[in-house]
Write a protein that holds these residues in place. Sequence first.
Motif, PDB file in Angstrom:
ATOM      1  N   UNK A 101       0.809  -1.211   0.000  1.00  0.00           N
ATOM      2  CA  UNK A 101       0.000   0.000   0.000  1.00  0.00           C
ATOM      3  C   UNK A 101       0.840   1.258   0.000  1.00  0.00           C
ATOM      4  N   UNK A 102       1.913   1.265   0.786  1.00  0.00           N
ATOM      5  CA  UNK A 102       2.734   2.468   0.852  1.00  0.00           C
ATOM      6  C   UNK A 102       3.518   2.668  -0.440  1.00  0.00           C
ATOM      7  N   UNK A 103       3.856   1.587  -1.148  1.00  0.00           N
ATOM      8  CA  UNK A 103       4.576   1.727  -2.422  1.00  0.00           C
ATOM      9  C   UNK A 103       3.753   2.498  -3.436  1.00  0.00           C
ATOM     10  N   UNK A 104       2.472   2.200  -3.473  1.00  0.00           N
ATOM     11  CA  UNK A 104       1.603   2.910  -4.413  1.00  0.00           C
ATOM     12  C   UNK A 104       1.555   4.392  -4.068  1.00  0.00           C
ATOM     13  N   UNK A 105       1.412   4.686  -2.777  1.00  0.00           N
ATOM     14  CA  UNK A 105       1.331   6.082  -2.352  1.00  0.00           C
ATOM     15  C   UNK A 105       2.648   6.821  -2.576  1.00  0.00           C
ATOM     16  N   UNK A 106       3.756   6.176  -2.267  1.00  0.00           N
ATOM     17  CA  UNK A 106       5.048   6.832  -2.433  1.00  0.00           C
ATOM     18  C   UNK A 106       5.402   7.016  -3.902  1.00  0.00           C
ATOM     19  N   UNK A 107       5.022   6.060  -4.720  1.00  0.00           N
ATOM     20  CA  UNK A 107       5.284   6.191  -6.156  1.00  0.00           C
ATOM     21  C   UNK A 107       4.539   7.393  -6.721  1.00  0.00           C
ATOM     22  N   UNK A 108       3.295   7.574  -6.286  1.00  0.00           N
ATOM     23  CA  UNK A 108       2.526   8.726  -6.755  1.00  0.00           C
ATOM     24  C   UNK A 108       3.138  10.029  -6.259  1.00  0.00           C
ATOM     25  N   UNK A 109       3.613  10.025  -5.006  1.00  0.00           N
ATOM     26  CA  UNK A 109       4.214  11.236  -4.469  1.00  0.00           C
ATOM     27  C   UNK A 109       5.508  11.596  -5.215  1.00  0.00           C
ATOM     28  N   UNK A 110       6.310  10.581  -5.509  1.00  0.00           N
ATOM     29  CA  UNK A 110       7.562  10.827  -6.216  1.00  0.00           C
ATOM     30  C   UNK A 110       7.298  11.312  -7.636  1.00  0.00           C
ATOM     31  N   UNK A 111       6.263  10.779  -8.251  1.00  0.00           N
ATOM     32  CA  UNK A 111       5.942  11.195  -9.621  1.00  0.00           C
ATOM     33  C   UNK A 111       5.447  12.629  -9.672  1.00  0.00           C
ATOM     34  N   UNK A 112       4.790  13.080  -8.596  1.00  0.00           N
ATOM     35  CA  UNK A 112       4.275  14.451  -8.581  1.00  0.00           C
ATOM     36  C   UNK A 112       5.367  15.479  -8.320  1.00  0.00           C
ATOM     37  N   UNK A 113       6.499  15.019  -7.809  1.00  0.00           N
ATOM     38  CA  UNK A 113       7.572  15.971  -7.497  1.00  0.00           C
ATOM     39  C   UNK A 113       8.142  16.564  -8.777  1.00  0.00           C
ATOM     40  N   UNK A 390      10.774   0.201  -0.021  1.00  0.00           N
ATOM     41  CA  UNK A 390      11.844  -0.320  -0.869  1.00  0.00           C
ATOM     42  C   UNK A 390      12.062   0.563  -2.096  1.00  0.00           C
ATOM     43  N   UNK A 391      13.304   0.650  -2.538  1.00  0.00           N
ATOM     44  CA  UNK A 391      13.630   1.474  -3.701  1.00  0.00           C
ATOM     45  C   UNK A 391      13.290   0.718  -4.986  1.00  0.00           C
ATOM     46  N   UNK A 392      12.566   1.387  -5.870  1.00  0.00           N
ATOM     47  CA  UNK A 392      12.200   0.808  -7.164  1.00  0.00           C
ATOM     48  C   UNK A 392      12.841   1.634  -8.276  1.00  0.00           C
ATOM     49  N   UNK A 393      13.810   1.079  -9.010  1.00  0.00           N
ATOM     50  CA  UNK A 393      14.490   1.852 -10.066  1.00  0.00           C
ATOM     51  C   UNK A 393      13.530   2.418 -11.107  1.00  0.00           C
ATOM     52  N   UNK A 394      12.559   1.617 -11.527  1.00  0.00           N
ATOM     53  CA  UNK A 394      11.635   2.083 -12.566  1.00  0.00           C
ATOM     54  C   UNK A 394      10.807   3.264 -12.086  1.00  0.00           C
ATOM     55  N   UNK A 395      10.278   3.166 -10.864  1.00  0.00           N
ATOM     56  CA  UNK A 395       9.468   4.259 -10.343  1.00  0.00           C
ATOM     57  C   UNK A 395      10.313   5.509 -10.148  1.00  0.00           C
ATOM     58  N   UNK A 396      11.554   5.328  -9.746  1.00  0.00           N
ATOM     59  CA  UNK A 396      12.430   6.475  -9.533  1.00  0.00           C
ATOM     60  C   UNK A 396      12.745   7.182 -10.855  1.00  0.00           C
ATOM     61  N   UNK A 397      13.096   6.423 -11.889  1.00  0.00           N
ATOM     62  CA  UNK A 397      13.419   7.031 -13.185  1.00  0.00           C
ATOM     63  C   UNK A 397      12.197   7.691 -13.792  1.00  0.00           C
ATOM     64  N   UNK A 398      11.047   7.046 -13.671  1.00  0.00           N
ATOM     65  CA  UNK A 398       9.825   7.656 -14.201  1.00  0.00           C
ATOM     66  C   UNK A 398       9.526   8.981 -13.526  1.00  0.00           C
ATOM     67  N   UNK A 399       9.835   9.058 -12.243  1.00  0.00           N
ATOM     68  CA  UNK A 399       9.620  10.314 -11.533  1.00  0.00           C
ATOM     69  C   UNK A 399      10.621  11.374 -12.001  1.00  0.00           C
ATOM     70  N   UNK A 400      11.842  10.961 -12.360  1.00  0.00           N
ATOM     71  CA  UNK A 400      12.839  11.928 -12.825  1.00  0.00           C
ATOM     72  C   UNK A 400      12.458  12.575 -14.142  1.00  0.00           C
TER      73      UNK A 400
END
Length: 403
Positions: A101-113, A390-400
């Motif tokens: 559950x937190x991965x989904x929320x954090x991924x959305x937060x990182x993408x909005x940055x 946990x760190x997800x490379x794909x989610x991190x790059x997509x947010x960048x």
Amino acid sequence: MDILILAVVIAVVVLGALAGLVVGSRRKKQLPPPPPAAPDITAPPAEPHVGDEAETPRDEPRRTIEEVDLPGGGAPTAVEEPPVVEELPPVEIEVPEPTAGRLIRLRARLSRSQNALGKGLLTLLSREHLDEDTWEEIEDTLLTADVGVQPTQELVEGLRERVKVLGTRTPEELRGLLREELLKLVGTDMDRTVRTEPETSKPGIVMVVGVNGTGKTTTTGKLARVLVADGRSVVLGAADTFRAAAADQLQTWGERVGAYTVRGPEGGDPASVAFDAVKEGKEMGSDVVLIDTAGRLHTKTGLMDELGKVKRVVEKHAPLDEVLLVLDATTGQNGLVQARVFAEVVEITGIVLTKLDGTAKGGIVVAVQRELGVPVKLVGLGEGADDLAPFEPEAFVDALIGE
């Protein structure tokens, strides 16, 4: 005449005799006894003399001590009862949010940055003519984001080759191209699992290290929540004995999720606390022991040697399964200096990056992995209790690079 005088004399004698009798009888009559004197209450009670017989006991029921009046005639004094101590309500144990559950929320937060790195690169790559000046700007953008010199050169060379072959460049093609090259740098084939399950016997032992101010103690508490959410039992070791606030803070984190905290006296031996924590974890049959260590400045050699001592003492019980280095993503190159020094003292197995949300310094992920040769395993994206995942490379790059 003589007869008359004689009669008078006889009468006088008779009267005298009668008067004497009356007076004599009065003298012989006893006077009544005087009234008894009042007893002297100040005098001690008379004691029986030898040979006196004891008074016959009265046939009356015995009285209890509560029925006997105390001197003074007042009522018996009530015995004061001890105050009633109110029991404090038990600490309410929180149920942490599951990892999924937190991965989904954090991924959305990182993408909005709004990250300057991805936007800047896409803007430069979208130019009609990519001359040398443009490529230099791309390099500067990567270096400013703390990607590092060597990774920057690799990324620019790969981009130049791909763009030359591609020819026409639409925004979608550029985004896909940049995503692929960034994923190569971040790495998708690294094992990012936090090892907390030893193959032989439990508990798994995790030591958390880092400089004060990076969020090390908070990260340890948040990691306990992650493990508890996954059904693990946790013991916390407050080996940062130089800061009483650190031990208090860690214990508070533990109480919120039902984790037991082992701590020692302020200024005590950190290695002793770590040793006791592992011992307690074994006796309690816990799954994981998390040890929070002192986060003194990395330039103080003596304290760094002490960190090495903690590691050696803990390994007398069992080998360490993880040594996590906590770094502040906003410190940039200074974080790399810290990483080098800690790696010389203890064998770092994973990296935790805090304050990663909304920063233009996201390239530190690439740089620190390249510097230490170990993966970023966990990231913190906020101040909330469950903002560690946990760190997800794909989610991190997509947010960048943005949507």
